[in-house]
Design an enzyme around this catalytic site. Structure first.
Site, PDB file in Angstrom:
ATOM      1  N   LYS A  24     -13.741 -19.514  86.874  1.00  0.00           N
ATOM      2  CA  LYS A  24     -13.789 -18.758  85.704  1.00  0.00           C
ATOM      3  C   LYS A  24     -13.144 -17.380  86.164  1.00  0.00           C
ATOM      4  O   LYS A  24     -12.550 -16.727  85.310  1.00  0.00           O
ATOM      5  CB  LYS A  24     -15.330 -18.648  85.075  1.00  0.00           C
ATOM      6  CG  LYS A  24     -16.141 -19.944  84.825  1.00  0.00           C
ATOM      7  CD  LYS A  24     -17.339 -19.499  84.140  1.00  0.00           C
ATOM      8  CE  LYS A  24     -18.315 -19.094  85.133  1.00  0.00           C
ATOM      9  NZ  LYS A  24     -18.670 -19.694  86.540  1.00  0.00           N
TER      10      LYS A  24
ATOM     11  N   ARG B 279     -25.020 -18.297  79.296  1.00  0.00           N
ATOM     12  CA  ARG B 279     -25.421 -19.272  80.505  1.00  0.00           C
ATOM     13  C   ARG B 279     -26.533 -19.977  80.109  1.00  0.00           C
ATOM     14  O   ARG B 279     -27.016 -20.807  80.683  1.00  0.00           O
ATOM     15  CB  ARG B 279     -25.664 -18.183  81.660  1.00  0.00           C
ATOM     16  CG  ARG B 279     -24.565 -18.398  82.807  1.00  0.00           C
ATOM     17  CD  ARG B 279     -25.218 -17.652  83.796  1.00  0.00           C
ATOM     18  NE  ARG B 279     -24.892 -18.081  85.082  1.00  0.00           N
ATOM     19  CZ  ARG B 279     -23.727 -17.249  85.676  1.00  0.00           C
ATOM     20  NH1 ARG B 279     -23.039 -16.297  85.097  1.00  0.00           N
ATOM     21  NH2 ARG B 279     -23.542 -17.536  87.057  1.00  0.00           N
TER      22      ARG B 279
ATOM     23  N   ARG C  90     -15.400 -18.618  99.762  1.00  0.00           N
ATOM     24  CA  ARG C  90     -14.945 -17.431  98.643  1.00  0.00           C
ATOM     25  C   ARG C  90     -15.419 -16.173  99.272  1.00  0.00           C
ATOM     26  O   ARG C  90     -16.518 -15.984  99.923  1.00  0.00           O
ATOM     27  CB  ARG C  90     -15.814 -17.635  97.390  1.00  0.00           C
ATOM     28  CG  ARG C  90     -15.447 -16.459  96.412  1.00  0.00           C
ATOM     29  CD  ARG C  90     -15.749 -16.932  94.861  1.00  0.00           C
ATOM     30  NE  ARG C  90     -16.863 -16.915  94.518  1.00  0.00           N
ATOM     31  CZ  ARG C  90     -17.370 -17.063  93.284  1.00  0.00           C
ATOM     32  NH1 ARG C  90     -16.372 -17.692  92.400  1.00  0.00           N
ATOM     33  NH2 ARG C  90     -18.590 -17.288  92.928  1.00  0.00           N
TER      34      ARG C  90
ATOM     35  N   ARG D  17     -20.522 -12.796  99.117  1.00  0.00           N
ATOM     36  CA  ARG D  17     -21.660 -12.120  98.207  1.00  0.00           C
ATOM     37  C   ARG D  17     -22.917 -12.710  98.781  1.00  0.00           C
ATOM     38  O   ARG D  17     -23.266 -13.663  99.264  1.00  0.00           O
ATOM     39  CB  ARG D  17     -21.368 -12.850  96.627  1.00  0.00           C
ATOM     40  CG  ARG D  17     -20.569 -11.953  96.000  1.00  0.00           C
ATOM     41  CD  ARG D  17     -20.375 -12.709  94.756  1.00  0.00           C
ATOM     42  NE  ARG D  17     -21.078 -13.250  93.931  1.00  0.00           N
ATOM     43  CZ  ARG D  17     -20.699 -14.067  92.846  1.00  0.00           C
ATOM     44  NH1 ARG D  17     -19.662 -13.802  92.329  1.00  0.00           N
ATOM     45  NH2 ARG D  17     -21.842 -14.585  92.244  1.00  0.00           N
TER      46      ARG D  17
ATOM     47  N   ARG E 185     -28.266 -21.966  92.552  1.00  0.00           N
ATOM     48  CA  ARG E 185     -27.368 -21.489  91.266  1.00  0.00           C
ATOM     49  C   ARG E 185     -26.587 -22.871  90.793  1.00  0.00           C
ATOM     50  O   ARG E 185     -26.746 -22.815  89.352  1.00  0.00           O
ATOM     51  CB  ARG E 185     -26.199 -20.610  91.643  1.00  0.00           C
ATOM     52  CG  ARG E 185     -26.840 -19.089  91.957  1.00  0.00           C
ATOM     53  CD  ARG E 185     -25.831 -18.618  92.728  1.00  0.00           C
ATOM     54  NE  ARG E 185     -24.683 -18.118  92.093  1.00  0.00           N
ATOM     55  CZ  ARG E 185     -23.103 -18.039  92.620  1.00  0.00           C
ATOM     56  NH1 ARG E 185     -23.234 -18.018  93.988  1.00  0.00           N
ATOM     57  NH2 ARG E 185     -22.342 -17.670  91.846  1.00  0.00           N
TER      58      ARG E 185
HETATM   59  P1  AMP Z   1     -21.665 -14.759  88.712  1.00  0.00           P
HETATM   60  O1  AMP Z   1     -20.871 -13.628  89.236  1.00  0.00           O
HETATM   61  O2  AMP Z   1     -21.170 -15.071  87.148  1.00  0.00           O
HETATM   62  O3  AMP Z   1     -21.655 -16.086  89.314  1.00  0.00           O
HETATM   63  O4  AMP Z   1     -23.281 -14.242  88.292  1.00  0.00           O
HETATM   64  C1  AMP Z   1     -23.847 -13.812  89.367  1.00  0.00           C
HETATM   65  C2  AMP Z   1     -25.585 -13.950  89.142  1.00  0.00           C
HETATM   66  O5  AMP Z   1     -25.767 -12.647  88.163  1.00  0.00           O
HETATM   67  C3  AMP Z   1     -25.987 -15.142  88.405  1.00  0.00           C
HETATM   68  O6  AMP Z   1     -26.318 -16.012  89.396  1.00  0.00           O
HETATM   69  C4  AMP Z   1     -27.416 -14.522  87.793  1.00  0.00           C
HETATM   70  O7  AMP Z   1     -28.140 -14.294  88.449  1.00  0.00           O
HETATM   71  C5  AMP Z   1     -26.524 -13.237  87.231  1.00  0.00           C
HETATM   72  N1  AMP Z   1     -25.702 -13.535  86.038  1.00  0.00           N
HETATM   73  C6  AMP Z   1     -24.502 -13.117  85.545  1.00  0.00           C
HETATM   74  N2  AMP Z   1     -24.594 -13.768  84.305  1.00  0.00           N
HETATM   75  C7  AMP Z   1     -25.641 -14.035  83.841  1.00  0.00           C
HETATM   76  C8  AMP Z   1     -25.783 -14.416  82.444  1.00  0.00           C
HETATM   77  N3  AMP Z   1     -25.007 -14.524  81.420  1.00  0.00           N
HETATM   78  N4  AMP Z   1     -27.262 -14.665  82.181  1.00  0.00           N
HETATM   79  C9  AMP Z   1     -28.196 -14.678  83.324  1.00  0.00           C
HETATM   80  N5  AMP Z   1     -27.787 -14.254  84.418  1.00  0.00           N
HETATM   81  C10 AMP Z   1     -26.427 -13.978  84.850  1.00  0.00           C
END
Ligand code: AMP
Length: 217
Positions: free
Chosen positions: A13, A88, A127, A162, A173
């Protein structure tokens, strides 16, 4: 274009959002990037979000909706945007529907990036992400490595793994995705907005998105 990018962590994404931004200025709105930047800056919001992020859990919907409402009111979204990592959960999707009505914004498409689990696991393990909160460029040790000294080719900051990309947090996750986010596929399919894309190559994914939007118009 105004789209949602749906897909498991590691489905591509963020890479796709960044490519679309380069191609035609479509603004990437990544809740993950926004949250990581708040954590780095040690803001109140960042402190609240950090423990959820580190253990691979979702940050509460109310916090996320506050972030999104502020972000979608900024003038740059007029150009078009891709929502990367949001919504999400079903409650977030319902709250987004109401927010879009309020802001008079119509979505073009929900692109579901459908990538096999073994590819996702390999991508997440390899990554690397730029540590500069305002850059957060994504690299892959195999297919798209950072500079030889381990720095970002875009801004020169150190590139690192990360904190939520340890084996344990990754499994968590993916479980959270299956339980809370995957139901959004049915939610948007019912609305007739969903396009599932199984391409792996980023240019092919971008083309599929553009064609999908053209067909829906
Ligand atoms: P990502 O970079 O999109 O994988 O997001 C990293 C982390 O941020 C996720 O594992 C969640 O802890 C938090 N996060 C990101 N977007 C959301 C969302 N829309 N709702 C809830 N938590 C989020």
């Amino acid at each position: 274009m105004r789209i949602i990018l749906l897909g498991a962590p590691g489905a591509g994404k963020g890479t796709m959002a960044k490519l679309l931004e380069k191609m035609d200025g479509t603004v990437q709105i990544s809740t993950g990037d926004i949250l990581r930047s708040e954590v780095k800056d040690r803001t109140l919001l960042g402190k609240e979000a950090k423990s959820y992020i580190d253990r691979g859990d979702l940050v509460p919907d109310s916090v996320i909706m506050g972030i999104m409402e502020r972000r979608l009111k900024k003038p740059d979204v007029q150009i078009g945007f891709s929502l990367d990592g949001f919504p999400r959960t079903i409650p977030q999707a319902e709250a987004l529907d109401a927010l879009l009505v309020k802001l008079n914004i119509r979505l073009d498409l929900v692109a579901n990036l459908d990538v096999p689990r073994n590819v996702i696991l390999d991508r997440l393990a390899t990554r690397r992400t730029c540590s500069n909160p305002s850059c957060q460029e994504i690299y892959n040790l195999k297919s798209n490595p950072p500079a030889t000294n381990g720095t970002c080719r875009k801004c020169g900051s150190p590139v690192s793994q990360r904190e939520d990309e340890t084996a344990e947090a990754i499994m968590k996750r993916l479980d959270v995705y299956d339980e809370k986010t995957a139901p959004l596929i049915g939610y948007y399919a019912k609305k007739g907005m969903l396009l599932t894309i199984q391409e792996m190559n980023t240019d092919d994914v971008a083309n599929a998105i553009k064609e999908g939007i053209a067909i829906k118009k």
